[in-house]
Design an enzyme around this catalytic site. Structure first.
Site, mmCIF file in Angstrom:
data_model
loop_
_atom_site.group_PDB
_atom_site.id
_atom_site.type_symbol
_atom_site.label_atom_id
_atom_site.label_comp_id
_atom_site.label_asym_id
_atom_site.label_seq_id
_atom_site.Cartn_x
_atom_site.Cartn_y
_atom_site.Cartn_z
ATOM 1 N N ASN A 1 0.817 -1.226 0.000
ATOM 2 C CA ASN A 1 0.000 0.000 0.000
ATOM 3 C C ASN A 1 0.847 1.271 0.000
ATOM 4 O O ASN A 1 0.387 2.336 0.407
ATOM 5 C CB ASN A 1 -0.975 -0.001 1.181
ATOM 6 C CG ASN A 1 -0.287 -0.166 2.528
ATOM 7 O OD1 ASN A 1 0.932 -0.084 2.632
ATOM 8 N ND2 ASN A 1 -1.076 -0.413 3.565
ATOM 9 N N ARG B 1 3.205 6.667 11.984
ATOM 10 C CA ARG B 1 2.625 6.162 13.225
ATOM 11 C C ARG B 1 2.419 7.336 14.172
ATOM 12 O O ARG B 1 3.280 8.202 14.317
ATOM 13 C CB ARG B 1 3.526 5.109 13.869
ATOM 14 C CG ARG B 1 3.506 3.756 13.152
ATOM 15 C CD ARG B 1 2.129 3.103 13.223
ATOM 16 N NE ARG B 1 2.057 1.809 12.567
ATOM 17 C CZ ARG B 1 1.658 1.621 11.306
ATOM 18 N NH1 ARG B 1 1.339 2.669 10.548
ATOM 19 N NH2 ARG B 1 1.579 0.406 10.801
ATOM 20 N N GLN C 1 -5.394 3.515 18.818
ATOM 21 C CA GLN C 1 -6.438 3.330 17.809
ATOM 22 C C GLN C 1 -7.380 2.213 18.251
ATOM 23 O O GLN C 1 -6.908 1.151 18.664
ATOM 24 C CB GLN C 1 -5.791 2.992 16.450
ATOM 25 C CG GLN C 1 -4.993 4.129 15.876
ATOM 26 C CD GLN C 1 -4.400 3.840 14.501
ATOM 27 O OE1 GLN C 1 -3.615 4.618 13.966
ATOM 28 N NE2 GLN C 1 -4.751 2.718 13.893
ATOM 29 N N HIS D 1 -7.595 5.660 10.459
ATOM 30 C CA HIS D 1 -6.447 5.074 9.752
ATOM 31 C C HIS D 1 -6.900 4.491 8.409
ATOM 32 O O HIS D 1 -7.256 3.315 8.301
ATOM 33 C CB HIS D 1 -5.831 3.982 10.635
ATOM 34 C CG HIS D 1 -4.459 3.576 10.206
ATOM 35 N ND1 HIS D 1 -3.628 2.833 11.016
ATOM 36 C CD2 HIS D 1 -3.759 3.789 9.070
ATOM 37 C CE1 HIS D 1 -2.485 2.605 10.389
ATOM 38 N NE2 HIS D 1 -2.539 3.164 9.209
#
Length: 402
Positions: free
Chosen positions: A169, A308, A337, A356
């Site tokens: 990705n 991050r 998260q 995210h």
């Protein structure tokens, strides 16, 4: 004593567990006392290959009404699209989104799991304690990029393999970084809010909107994503494209990207109008953007962090945005998260924060689903994985996590 025929069936791989709990490693252990059933090599020997019953546990977010899209592979309902393939190979595939607390389905299923698949987008935090529960664990796969939700040192000590779908990705994240840069620099969000709220005040937007052209942009980290970002920014006529990385990308690549390397981070930050974070979360990068470091940046500069959340200090970022030391902050990663409802980054001004999402487009999901299947297929066949996929291998951490 275990009947000889039963033992031979186990050793031949002809026996199949009829329940979701695989009891046969413990049975064999009683008869073959020289083996340790919790050792990865043992469980892999006796439960690998077609028809020999690995238990694979996947932890993904629930999509609910959105799961009807067959391309939406990254959710719990569609489970990377590998269920039929796994079950046709004789393996058990358990999927859950329940990952919080000691009574979660993740914790209940973990003790007899051989392979655990997790994702950065719904991170199941695999602590040393959870690794201890997983006595039959041998392989941990991250469907995507970024395995810092796993205690990697504990996994290495346990002799496990940790792998992720490197490169799956990267383009998705780099594109999203360009989006967030523009959203911040052009002061886009106040205009969007005006439209949504039925208002019209051009001055409230234009007083803080800039062009990206003739600005200095720096990336902290020049790996795959960092280089794709630099490639995508070439068309914006930047004043300068800088990068900070412990390794040079080489003169030829620098020329191709129009990039210049800075060997001191603070020196680079003082020059930048926009800083993009593209480095893994490690012991060295945790809290990298603290109050002191942000104070060294050009006043009014922007930070985009899709790496991050814990690389930036939550309170330091909030204070810097509110004081104007930072012109804005954007990203899709948070120090925890899902982010709690009272997280300061939700409500600070000049922010471009989202859940995210940058690396989980439908296109990215197709790539990391295929990569996960490839990892599993190679593992079942005792074939080595692509070198770049290994995060922990034979008790050793990959260099970027050292």
């Amino acid at each position: 004593m275990m009947p000889k025929r039963f033992a031979s069936l186990l050793l031949s791989g002809a026996f199949k567990a009829v329940t979701r709990t695989h009891v046969y490693p413990q049975c064999v252990a009683k008869e073959l006392s020289n083996y340790q059933p919790s050792a990865p090599c043992f469980s892999r020997f006796f439960s690998s290959g077609k028809g020999e019953g690995k238990k694979v546990l996947g932890v993904f977010y629930k999509a609910h009404e959105y799961a009807d899209n067959p391309e939406f592979l990254g959710c719990a309902e569609n489970a990377l699209g590998i269920r039929e393939w796994l079950e046709s190979q004789g393996h058990t595939y358990v999927v859950t989104s329940d990952k919080e607390g000691p009574d979660s389905e993740l914790d209940r299923e973990l003790p007899d799991t051989n392979i655990l698949i997790t994702t950065p987008f719904h991170p199941a935090y695999i602590t040393k304690e959870r690794l201890a529960k997983g006595k039959n664990l041998e392989l941990l796969v991250t469907a995507g990029i970024g395995s810092d939700h796993i205690d990697l040192r504990a996994a290495a000590e346990k002799g496990l393999t940790v792998a992720e779908v490197t490169g799956s990705n990267t383009s998705s994240v780099a594109e999203d970084e360009v989006l967030r840069i523009l959203v911040l620099v052009r002061n886009f969000l106040p205009g969007w809010r005006q439209t949504w709220e039925g208002k019209w005040n051009v001055a409230a937007i234009a007083h803080k909107a800039h062009d990206l052209s003739d600005k200095v942009v720096g990336t902290v980290g020049a790996g795959r994503i960092g280089q794709l970002l630099m490639q995508r920014l070439k068309g914006f006529d930047l004043k300068q494209m800088l990068y900070y990385d412990r390794n040079s990308i080489g003169e030829e690549r620098e020329k191709e990207l129009g990039a210049t390397r800075e060997t001191d981070l603070d020196t680079m930050l003082a020059k930048c109008d926009v800083v993009v974070v593209n480095t893994p979360l490690t012991d060295q990068t945790r809290g990298l953007f603290n109050k002191e470091r942000i104070s060294k940046m050009k006043k009014g500069a922007y930070i985009v962090n899709n790496a991050r959340g814990a690389i930036a200090d939550v309170d330091a970022v909030k204070e810097a945005v509110e004081s104007g030391q930072l012109g804005g902050y954007g990203g899709d990663v948070w120090n925890e998260q899902p982010a709690p409802k009272d997280h300061p980054w939700r409500y600070m001004p000049s922010q471009a924060m989202t859940p995210h999402i940058s690396g989980t487009t439908l296109d990215a999901q197709a790539r990391y689903a295929a990569g996960t299947k490839d990892i599993l297929d190679k593992w079942f066949k005792h074939e080595p994985l692509p070198k770049s996929y290994y995060i922990v291998r034979e008790g050793q951490l990959a260099s970027q996590y050292l």
